[in-house]
Every structure is written in structure tokens, then in C-alpha cells.
Design a protein around this motif. Structure first.
Motif, mmCIF file in Angstrom:
data_model
loop_
_atom_site.group_PDB
_atom_site.id
_atom_site.type_symbol
_atom_site.label_atom_id
_atom_site.label_comp_id
_atom_site.label_asym_id
_atom_site.label_seq_id
_atom_site.Cartn_x
_atom_site.Cartn_y
_atom_site.Cartn_z
ATOM 1 N N GLU A 67 23.540 -78.252 57.548
ATOM 2 C CA GLU A 67 23.911 -79.448 56.791
ATOM 3 C C GLU A 67 23.527 -79.289 55.323
ATOM 4 N N ASP A 68 22.346 -78.748 55.073
ATOM 5 C CA ASP A 68 21.898 -78.519 53.698
ATOM 6 C C ASP A 68 22.804 -77.509 52.987
ATOM 7 N N GLU A 69 23.223 -76.456 53.693
ATOM 8 C CA GLU A 69 24.101 -75.446 53.111
ATOM 9 C C GLU A 69 25.446 -76.063 52.728
ATOM 10 N N VAL A 70 25.977 -76.935 53.583
ATOM 11 C CA VAL A 70 27.247 -77.591 53.293
ATOM 12 C C VAL A 70 27.113 -78.468 52.053
ATOM 13 N N LYS A 71 26.007 -79.193 51.948
ATOM 14 C CA LYS A 71 25.791 -80.053 50.779
ATOM 15 C C LYS A 71 25.698 -79.220 49.507
ATOM 16 N N VAL A 72 25.021 -78.085 49.573
ATOM 17 C CA VAL A 72 24.883 -77.216 48.404
ATOM 18 C C VAL A 72 26.258 -76.688 47.992
ATOM 19 N N LYS A 73 27.080 -76.295 48.949
ATOM 20 C CA LYS A 73 28.418 -75.793 48.639
ATOM 21 C C LYS A 73 29.282 -76.886 48.030
ATOM 22 N N GLU A 74 29.147 -78.116 48.542
ATOM 23 C CA GLU A 74 29.925 -79.230 47.991
ATOM 24 C C GLU A 74 29.524 -79.497 46.542
ATOM 25 N N VAL A 75 28.220 -79.487 46.284
ATOM 26 C CA VAL A 75 27.736 -79.747 44.928
ATOM 27 C C VAL A 75 28.151 -78.597 44.012
ATOM 28 N N ALA A 76 28.076 -77.367 44.465
ATOM 29 C CA ALA A 76 28.406 -76.219 43.637
ATOM 30 C C ALA A 76 29.904 -76.172 43.342
ATOM 31 N N GLY A 77 30.721 -76.699 44.221
ATOM 32 C CA GLY A 77 32.162 -76.661 44.044
ATOM 33 C C GLY A 77 32.682 -77.707 43.079
ATOM 34 N N LYS A 78 31.923 -78.751 42.788
ATOM 35 C CA LYS A 78 32.354 -79.809 41.895
ATOM 36 C C LYS A 78 32.078 -79.421 40.453
#
Length: 83
Positions: A67-78
Motif C-alpha cells: 500500500e505504501d509503495e502504491v502511494k509513493v508511485k501515485e505521488v511520484a507520478g503527479k
């Protein structure tokens, strides 16, 4: 329902009666073997319970990490917003 077993463990006199019945049913030589088997069974049960708890905690940690990895990817993609 006034049975002593209905609301908890037996008291002193009930334990004596239970012990006498077990002694009559199994005999004095068989009781140590039964106790040993019961002890081994309880040990195996405890070990299985600890393994199960360890697996559950491991699965929770893995899910949290993913879940943390998904959140990091979402933040990095914006892209950053312009003010």
C-alpha cells in the motif's frame, strides 16, 4: 442451571471425583502416558498457533508495504501544481 461446570472450572471436591474416575478408567500406569501425550499435544497446538499468528502479521506487513509503495508511485507520478 446450577451445575459447577456450567460457569467455570470445577472446584476442589469435583476435581477429586474427576481424578478418581480417571484413575478407575485408565489405571495408575496409563495416567503418566496420557499426561505426556496431553503435554505434547498442547505444545504442538501452541507452536501451530504461534506460526499462524506469525503468518498473519507477515501478511499484514506485506499488505501495508505494498500500500505504501502504491502511494509513493501515485505521488511520484503527479506533477507539481502551479500556484
Amino acid at each position: 442451571m446450577n451445575s459447577p461446570l456450567a460457569f467455570g472450572l470445577p472446584q476442589g471436591p469435583e476435581w477429586i471425583i474427576i481424578f478418581v474416575v480417571v484413575l478407575l478408567l485408565f489405571g495408575a500406569k496409563k495416567i503418566p502416558e496420557l499426561a505426556r501425550g496431553l503435554g505434547k499435544s498442547m505444545g504442538e497446538f501452541k507452536k501451530a498457533r504461534e506460526d499462524f499468528e506469525r503468518e498473519i502479521k507477515s501478511a499484514e506487513a506485506d499488505a501495508s508495504r505494498e500500500e505504501d509503495e502504491v502511494k509513493v508511485k501515485e505521488v511520484a507520478g503527479k506533477e507539481p501544481r502551479e500556484i
